[in-house]
Design a protein around this motif. Structure first.
Motif, short mmCIF file in Angstrom:
data_model
loop_
_atom_site.label_atom_id
_atom_site.label_comp_id
_atom_site.label_asym_id
_atom_site.label_seq_id
_atom_site.Cartn_x
_atom_site.Cartn_y
_atom_site.Cartn_z
N VAL A 9 -87.91 -95.16 -42.92
CA VAL A 9 -88.08 -93.69 -43.30
C VAL A 9 -89.33 -93.01 -42.53
O VAL A 9 -90.37 -93.32 -42.87
CB VAL A 9 -88.33 -93.56 -44.81
CG1 VAL A 9 -88.02 -92.05 -45.01
CG2 VAL A 9 -87.28 -94.42 -45.64
N GLU A 10 -88.84 -92.48 -41.85
CA GLU A 10 -89.90 -91.60 -40.78
C GLU A 10 -89.13 -90.35 -40.20
O GLU A 10 -88.07 -90.48 -39.42
CB GLU A 10 -90.20 -92.56 -39.56
CG GLU A 10 -91.19 -92.17 -38.70
CD GLU A 10 -92.45 -91.54 -39.01
OE1 GLU A 10 -92.45 -90.14 -39.18
OE2 GLU A 10 -93.45 -92.46 -39.01
N ASP A 11 -89.92 -89.08 -40.36
CA ASP A 11 -89.34 -88.05 -39.81
C ASP A 11 -89.88 -87.84 -38.23
O ASP A 11 -89.18 -87.06 -37.40
CB ASP A 11 -89.74 -86.76 -40.54
CG ASP A 11 -91.27 -86.65 -40.65
OD1 ASP A 11 -92.17 -87.70 -40.94
OD2 ASP A 11 -91.67 -85.61 -40.41
N GLU A 12 -90.77 -88.59 -37.67
CA GLU A 12 -91.25 -88.48 -36.35
C GLU A 12 -90.00 -89.46 -35.40
O GLU A 12 -90.29 -90.74 -35.65
CB GLU A 12 -92.60 -88.84 -36.11
CG GLU A 12 -93.55 -87.94 -36.66
CD GLU A 12 -94.96 -88.43 -36.37
OE1 GLU A 12 -95.49 -88.58 -35.52
OE2 GLU A 12 -95.36 -88.69 -37.69
N ARG A 13 -89.37 -88.80 -34.83
CA ARG A 13 -88.14 -89.38 -34.36
C ARG A 13 -88.59 -90.71 -33.57
O ARG A 13 -87.67 -91.64 -33.38
CB ARG A 13 -87.01 -88.65 -33.61
CG ARG A 13 -85.69 -88.95 -33.25
CD ARG A 13 -84.95 -87.88 -32.73
NE ARG A 13 -83.57 -88.63 -32.52
CZ ARG A 13 -82.83 -88.82 -33.06
NH1 ARG A 13 -82.77 -88.45 -34.52
NH2 ARG A 13 -81.64 -89.44 -32.89
N LEU A 53 -91.86 -97.09 -45.04
CA LEU A 53 -91.69 -95.64 -45.28
C LEU A 53 -93.17 -94.81 -45.12
O LEU A 53 -94.15 -95.16 -45.43
CB LEU A 53 -91.75 -95.92 -47.10
CG LEU A 53 -91.80 -94.78 -47.90
CD1 LEU A 53 -90.69 -93.81 -47.78
CD2 LEU A 53 -91.59 -95.08 -49.47
N ASP A 54 -92.69 -93.84 -44.18
CA ASP A 54 -93.95 -92.97 -43.91
C ASP A 54 -94.30 -92.17 -45.21
O ASP A 54 -93.50 -91.95 -45.97
CB ASP A 54 -93.42 -92.01 -42.70
CG ASP A 54 -94.59 -91.16 -42.21
OD1 ASP A 54 -95.67 -91.85 -42.28
OD2 ASP A 54 -94.52 -90.04 -41.90
N VAL A 55 -95.75 -91.83 -45.28
CA VAL A 55 -96.00 -90.95 -46.41
C VAL A 55 -95.51 -89.48 -46.23
O VAL A 55 -95.14 -88.96 -47.15
CB VAL A 55 -97.63 -90.98 -46.65
CG1 VAL A 55 -97.82 -90.28 -47.66
CG2 VAL A 55 -98.00 -92.65 -47.08
N MET A 56 -95.98 -89.03 -44.97
CA MET A 56 -95.64 -87.49 -44.77
C MET A 56 -94.15 -87.20 -44.51
O MET A 56 -93.76 -87.80 -43.14
CB MET A 56 -96.64 -86.89 -44.00
CG MET A 56 -98.07 -86.92 -44.30
SD MET A 56 -98.31 -86.24 -46.07
CE MET A 56 -98.12 -84.53 -45.49
N LEU A 57 -93.33 -86.70 -45.43
CA LEU A 57 -91.91 -86.62 -45.07
C LEU A 57 -91.62 -85.11 -45.52
O LEU A 57 -92.27 -84.67 -46.48
CB LEU A 57 -91.22 -87.56 -45.90
CG LEU A 57 -91.31 -89.01 -45.39
CD1 LEU A 57 -90.66 -90.02 -46.53
CD2 LEU A 57 -90.72 -89.38 -44.02
N THR A 102 -101.67 -98.24 -40.87
CA THR A 102 -102.34 -97.05 -40.34
C THR A 102 -101.91 -96.81 -39.21
O THR A 102 -101.90 -97.92 -38.19
CB THR A 102 -103.73 -97.00 -40.78
OG1 THR A 102 -104.04 -97.30 -41.89
CG2 THR A 102 -104.53 -95.73 -40.35
N LYS A 103 -101.41 -95.61 -39.02
CA LYS A 103 -101.03 -95.18 -37.48
C LYS A 103 -102.37 -94.97 -36.89
O LYS A 103 -103.04 -94.23 -37.26
CB LYS A 103 -100.17 -93.74 -37.87
CG LYS A 103 -98.67 -94.07 -38.40
CD LYS A 103 -98.11 -92.54 -38.36
CE LYS A 103 -96.79 -92.71 -38.91
NZ LYS A 103 -96.13 -91.34 -39.13
N PRO A 104 -102.45 -95.33 -35.31
CA PRO A 104 -101.37 -95.79 -34.69
C PRO A 104 -101.32 -97.31 -34.89
O PRO A 104 -102.52 -97.89 -35.16
CB PRO A 104 -101.63 -95.43 -33.19
CG PRO A 104 -103.07 -95.36 -33.33
CD PRO A 104 -103.62 -95.06 -34.53
#
Ligand code: CA
Length: 224
Positions: A9-13, A53-57, A102-104
């Motif tokens: 689940v990640e909005d950054e494609r 799962l990404d937090v910011m979505l 944590t990204k990256p």
């Protein structure tokens, strides 16, 4: 063995795609969701073994996704955060994620975390829960039996026989079958051996636990 499924689940494609490519190369079946509502919907449809799962979505955030999917069934969640302080915050909130990255992050690190989480879950699943029969508790993993909280010493064969009977409560098991299944003796000789082990189990665990069906075999009774 079933292929294990991961929902990413990640909005950054670009991030979502590179995670998917890497996990597919590791043999996983991967689905991608790009916002909160579709993450929950795809979780229900795909029944994944793990969620990245990404937090910011968009829609609603990863915390809400985590809350909703964990309410449905327990599933390991690896949460992706933007900063270390965000991770600290989430750990403090106890949102129900099993691990954080944590990204990256490197894809190597991500796959390592995924494997560790799945191993942990599979190990937990491989440990059968204790069997309870009234005041008797059978712990297969530890090969221990307790009665009213006290350890009862059983021989290995007595233990195996008890577990075998407890796995099919109220079912009459012929002595020949018990000999074949517990002792590995297929020719039906040695039924007296079964009788003597049953006698020992009754002596140690109570006379009412195992019922004799004359001329046939034995059945384990479930105490009320
Ligand atoms: Ca995001």
């Amino acid at each position: 063995m079933n292929e294990r499924r991961v929902l990413v689940v990640e909005d950054e494609r670009t991030i979502a795609e590179s995670i998917a490519v890497r996990l597919r190369a590791e043999g996983f079946t991967v689905e991608i969701a790009a916002d909160g509502p579709s993450a929950v919907a795809q979780f229900h449809a795909a029944q994944p073994d793990l969620v990245v799962l990404d937090v910011m979505l968009p829609g609603f955030d990863g915390l809400e996704v985590c809350r909703r999917i964990q309410a449905d069934r327990p599933v390991p969640v690896l949460m992706l955060t933007a900063r270390d302080d965000e991770t600290d915050l989430l750990v403090g909130l106890a949102v129900g994620a099993d691990d954080y990255l944590t990204k990256p992050f490197s894809m190597r690190e991500l796959t390592a975390r995924v494997h560790v989480l799945l191993r942990r879950v599979e190990r937990a699943a491989a440990t059968p829960p204790a069997i309870r029969l009234g005041d008797i508790e059978i712990n297969e993993a530890e090969r221990r039996v307790r009665r009213a909280g006290s350890d009862v010493h059983l021989t290995p064969t007595e233990f195996d026989l008890l577990v075998h009977l407890a796995g099919r409560p109220r079912t009459v098991l012929p002595r020949e079958r018990l000999l074949a299944d517990v002792w590995g003796w297929g020719d039906g000789n040695g039924t007296r051996t079964v009788d003597s082990h049953i006698k020992a189990l009754r002596r140690k665990l109570g006379a009412d636990l195992i019922r004799t069906v004359h001329g046939v075999g034995y059945a384990l009774e479930l105490p009320l």
